[in-house]
Design a protein around this motif. Structure first.
Motif, mmCIF file in Angstrom:
data_model
loop_
_atom_site.group_PDB
_atom_site.id
_atom_site.type_symbol
_atom_site.label_atom_id
_atom_site.label_comp_id
_atom_site.label_asym_id
_atom_site.label_seq_id
_atom_site.Cartn_x
_atom_site.Cartn_y
_atom_site.Cartn_z
ATOM 1 N N LEU A 51 -18.625 45.773 -20.785
ATOM 2 C CA LEU A 51 -17.289 45.399 -21.275
ATOM 3 C C LEU A 51 -16.221 46.370 -20.782
ATOM 4 C CD1 LEU A 51 -18.190 44.428 -24.959
ATOM 5 C CD2 LEU A 51 -17.700 42.886 -23.051
ATOM 6 N N MET A 107 -9.856 51.720 -23.139
ATOM 7 C CA MET A 107 -10.228 52.526 -24.306
ATOM 8 C C MET A 107 -11.685 52.307 -24.686
ATOM 9 S SD MET A 107 -7.957 50.372 -27.037
ATOM 10 C CE MET A 107 -8.197 51.570 -28.311
ATOM 11 N N THR A 108 -12.219 53.299 -25.370
ATOM 12 C CA THR A 108 -13.613 53.240 -25.823
ATOM 13 C C THR A 108 -13.732 53.910 -27.183
ATOM 14 O OG1 THR A 108 -14.434 53.309 -23.560
ATOM 15 C CG2 THR A 108 -15.981 53.945 -25.279
ATOM 16 N N VAL A 109 -14.400 53.225 -28.097
ATOM 17 C CA VAL A 109 -14.678 53.783 -29.428
ATOM 18 C C VAL A 109 -16.194 53.861 -29.580
ATOM 19 C CG1 VAL A 109 -14.428 53.401 -31.921
ATOM 20 C CG2 VAL A 109 -12.538 52.797 -30.381
ATOM 21 N N ARG A 114 -16.526 52.101 -34.916
ATOM 22 C CA ARG A 114 -15.734 50.877 -34.762
ATOM 23 C C ARG A 114 -15.397 50.287 -36.127
ATOM 24 N NH1 ARG A 114 -19.130 48.968 -29.484
ATOM 25 N NH2 ARG A 114 -18.482 50.815 -28.321
ATOM 26 N N GLY A 115 -14.372 49.488 -36.161
ATOM 27 C CA GLY A 115 -13.995 48.850 -37.426
ATOM 28 C C GLY A 115 -12.521 49.054 -37.742
ATOM 29 N N GLY A 118 -10.095 51.499 -33.040
ATOM 30 C CA GLY A 118 -9.505 50.962 -31.805
ATOM 31 C C GLY A 118 -8.026 50.653 -31.977
ATOM 32 N N PRO A 119 -7.661 49.808 -32.965
ATOM 33 C CA PRO A 119 -6.232 49.511 -33.158
ATOM 34 C C PRO A 119 -5.404 50.758 -33.480
ATOM 35 C CG PRO A 119 -7.610 47.949 -34.361
ATOM 36 C CD PRO A 119 -8.522 48.997 -33.811
ATOM 37 N N ASN A 145 -14.946 39.761 -24.132
ATOM 38 C CA ASN A 145 -14.728 40.980 -24.924
ATOM 39 C C ASN A 145 -13.835 40.643 -26.124
ATOM 40 O OD1 ASN A 145 -14.488 43.552 -25.915
ATOM 41 N ND2 ASN A 145 -13.917 44.486 -23.963
ATOM 42 N N ARG A 146 -14.464 39.997 -27.123
ATOM 43 C CA ARG A 146 -13.675 39.461 -28.234
ATOM 44 C C ARG A 146 -13.019 40.568 -29.049
ATOM 45 N NH1 ARG A 146 -17.861 35.587 -30.929
ATOM 46 N NH2 ARG A 146 -16.140 35.224 -32.371
ATOM 47 N N ARG A 147 -13.676 41.728 -29.152
ATOM 48 C CA ARG A 147 -13.063 42.831 -29.914
ATOM 49 C C ARG A 147 -11.775 43.317 -29.250
ATOM 50 N NH1 ARG A 147 -15.678 46.346 -33.648
ATOM 51 N NH2 ARG A 147 -17.722 45.612 -34.247
ATOM 52 N N ALA A 150 -9.103 40.820 -29.536
ATOM 53 C CA ALA A 150 -8.545 40.792 -30.899
ATOM 54 C C ALA A 150 -7.584 41.960 -31.106
ATOM 55 C CB ALA A 150 -9.677 40.829 -31.927
ATOM 56 N N ARG A 154 -3.383 41.116 -31.774
ATOM 57 C CA ARG A 154 -2.672 41.449 -33.024
ATOM 58 C C ARG A 154 -1.300 42.027 -32.747
ATOM 59 N NH1 ARG A 154 -6.320 44.421 -37.329
ATOM 60 N NH2 ARG A 154 -4.251 44.702 -38.182
HETATM 61 C C1 LIG Z 1 -12.798 47.301 -27.797
HETATM 62 C C2 LIG Z 1 -12.857 48.479 -28.779
HETATM 63 C C3 LIG Z 1 -12.085 49.646 -28.199
HETATM 64 C C4 LIG Z 1 -12.170 48.004 -30.083
HETATM 65 O O1 LIG Z 1 -12.164 49.042 -31.027
HETATM 66 P P1 LIG Z 1 -12.805 48.781 -32.493
HETATM 67 O O2 LIG Z 1 -12.630 50.000 -33.307
HETATM 68 O O3 LIG Z 1 -14.162 48.259 -32.284
HETATM 69 O O4 LIG Z 1 -11.849 47.650 -33.039
HETATM 70 P P2 LIG Z 1 -12.076 46.841 -34.412
HETATM 71 O O5 LIG Z 1 -13.377 47.150 -35.025
HETATM 72 O O6 LIG Z 1 -10.859 47.045 -35.233
HETATM 73 O O7 LIG Z 1 -12.169 45.371 -33.935
HETATM 74 C C5 LIG Z 1 -11.063 44.782 -33.341
HETATM 75 C C6 LIG Z 1 -11.012 43.350 -33.748
HETATM 76 O O8 LIG Z 1 -12.193 42.680 -33.302
HETATM 77 C C7 LIG Z 1 -12.707 41.921 -34.375
HETATM 78 N N1 LIG Z 1 -14.148 41.880 -34.173
HETATM 79 C C8 LIG Z 1 -15.052 42.797 -34.494
HETATM 80 N N2 LIG Z 1 -16.275 42.378 -34.097
HETATM 81 C C9 LIG Z 1 -16.113 41.180 -33.521
HETATM 82 C C10 LIG Z 1 -16.973 40.236 -32.924
HETATM 83 N N3 LIG Z 1 -18.282 40.449 -32.812
HETATM 84 N N4 LIG Z 1 -16.444 39.103 -32.434
HETATM 85 C C11 LIG Z 1 -15.122 38.854 -32.520
HETATM 86 N N5 LIG Z 1 -14.249 39.708 -33.059
HETATM 87 C C12 LIG Z 1 -14.743 40.863 -33.556
HETATM 88 C C13 LIG Z 1 -12.298 42.685 -35.604
HETATM 89 O O9 LIG Z 1 -12.307 41.839 -36.746
HETATM 90 C C14 LIG Z 1 -10.911 43.104 -35.239
HETATM 91 O O10 LIG Z 1 -10.027 41.997 -35.358
HETATM 92 P P3 LIG Z 1 -8.833 42.036 -36.396
HETATM 93 O O11 LIG Z 1 -8.040 43.245 -36.007
HETATM 94 O O12 LIG Z 1 -8.109 40.773 -36.124
HETATM 95 O O13 LIG Z 1 -9.488 42.152 -37.724
HETATM 96 C C15 LIG Z 1 -14.315 48.915 -29.074
HETATM 97 O O14 LIG Z 1 -14.999 47.838 -29.676
HETATM 98 C C16 LIG Z 1 -15.062 49.397 -27.847
HETATM 99 O O15 LIG Z 1 -15.038 50.577 -27.523
HETATM 100 N N6 LIG Z 1 -15.768 48.478 -27.130
HETATM 101 C C17 LIG Z 1 -16.549 48.843 -25.948
HETATM 102 C C18 LIG Z 1 -15.687 49.279 -24.754
HETATM 103 C C19 LIG Z 1 -14.607 48.271 -24.467
HETATM 104 O O16 LIG Z 1 -14.803 47.061 -24.513
HETATM 105 N N7 LIG Z 1 -13.407 48.778 -24.128
HETATM 106 C C20 LIG Z 1 -12.258 47.956 -23.779
HETATM 107 C C21 LIG Z 1 -12.216 47.744 -22.295
HETATM 108 S S1 LIG Z 1 -10.547 47.329 -21.775
#
Ligand SMILES: CC(C)(COP(=O)(O)OP(=O)(O)OC[C@H]1O[C@@H](n2cnc3c(N)ncnc32)[C@H](O)[C@@H]1OP(=O)(O)O)[C@@H](O)C(=O)NCCC(=O)NCCS
Length: 299
Positions: A51, A107-109, A114-115, A118-119, A145-147, A150, A154
């Motif tokens: 991702l 970005m990476t968490v 997570r939870g 990220g935001p 990359n639904r997270r 998302a 927002r």
């Molecule tokens: C992407 C990332 C930075 C987000 O940070 P995070 O702390 O996980 O963010 P959150 O937990 O607040 O989740 C973000 C949103 O995704 C939603 N979410 C969580 N798990 C989910 C899933 N399995 N499917 C869909 N949405 C999901 C959350 O509900 C939240 O949405 P909301 O703000 O509308 O409630 C983190 O997940 C990450 O490091 N991922 C791996 C590396 C990556 O993908 N980096 C980005 C590359 S550009």
């Protein structure tokens, strides 16, 4: 009485008290963060690496050295650190400067953080970018990359490139409610207002030499400025608006354009009912591009 005023907090720097009594600190990265950031990435799964890098790429030491020193290149990297019990980097977010003046965001968490982080970290990075005069942060995101999608959805975002079926380039304003157009441009600018990330005419418009941004209109992360009687920078910077947004209980964007952005050329599906509107009777790409060209030639 004289005395030094307290130093203004560093843009992007934040502290948050955690329920367990510890303090999470977000701050600009330093050269000695390289080990901590490398450890953060060592804790990622193959899926996370995919991702983040669009492949299961395992970054080398040089990658982390560049990341924590990106300020030397005009960018910015923030790290989130917490005592665990020694200081641990639990997240990082950074941008590199793009030729168009925006920043390229990634970005990476850590999985166990997570939870919410990220935001929170993105807020801090947007603030740091705004303080440095960077108007927008752009991110290339895999559509799976639904997270990350998302996190961006927002906010007031727009799609800069949705022509690739597997990834999408999105942009977020650092100090404006919506993103803004880059300063330099070639070809006419088309703002497509269409629900979601994509607009069906994007590929044809780009092939015809037009620059395209797609705005989803009002959604959970954006109160549309025009619906609040304020001028929208995306509309103001566009040569043409293609508005496919139907009226909702939240408001009628087409009607708002007529009152907030009078004189703006708006191509609409169905009948044109207001001054400045042009009807797109037959919604083929050729019709759209032909109409856009005629309207631009009149302007
Ligand atoms: C992407 C990332 C930075 C987000 O940070 P995070 O702390 O996980 O963010 P959150 O937990 O607040 O989740 C973000 C949103 O995704 C939603 N979410 C969580 N798990 C989910 C899933 N399995 N499917 C869909 N949405 C999901 C959350 O509900 C939240 O949405 P909301 O703000 O509308 O409630 C983190 O997940 C990450 O490091 N991922 C791996 C590396 C990556 O993908 N980096 C980005 C590359 S550009």
């Amino acid at each position: 009485m004289t005395g030094d005023a307290p130093a203004a907090p560093e843009p992007g720097r934040r502290e948050v008290e955690l329920p367990d009594g510890r303090t999470l600190v977000v701050r600009p990265s330093r050269p000695d963060d390289v080990d901590g950031v490398e450890l953060l990435y060592a804790g990622l799964s193959s899926d996370d690496l995919h991702l983040r890098f669009f492949s299961t790429y395992h970054p080398r030491r040089e990658f982390f050295e560049r990341l924590v020193n990106v300020a030397e290149e005009g960018g910015c990297c923030l790290v989130a650190v917490v005592d665990d019990p020694a200081e641990r980097v639990v997240a990082e977010a950074e941008y590199l400067l793009l030729p168009n003046g925006n920043g390229e965001l990634a970005m990476t968490v850590a999985p166990d953080w997570r939870g919410w982080l990220g935001p929170y970290l993105l807020d801090a990075l947007l603030q740091a970018a705004a303080a440095r005069g960077v108007p927008n942060l752009e991110a290339e995101v895999l559509v799976e990359n639904r997270r990350m999608l998302a996190v961006i959805r927002r906010r007031g975002y727009a799609t800069v490139d949705g022509t690739d079926p597997s990834e999408v380039r999105l942009t977020v304003g650092t100090s404006t409610r919506t993103p803004t157009w880059p300063a330099a441009h070639e070809g006419p600018r088309v703002l497509a207002e269409s629900r979601g990330l994509w607009w069906g005419g994007e590929r044809a418009a780009k092939a015809a030499g037009m620059q395209v941004m797609v705005c989803p209109g009002p959604h959970a992360g954006l109160e549309c400025p025009a619906l609040h009687g304020e001028r929208c920078p995306l509309v103001e910077g566009a040569d043409i608006v293609v508005c496919a947004l139907a009226p909702t209980p939240g408001g009628d964007v087409r009607a708002a354009h007529a009152s907030v952005h009078p004189g703006t050329t708006v191509i609409v599906p169905g009948a044109a009912t207001r001054p400045g509107e042009f009807s797109l009777g037959n919604t083929t790409d050729d019709t759209l591009i032909g109409l856009a060209r005629r309207v631009l030639a009149q302007g």
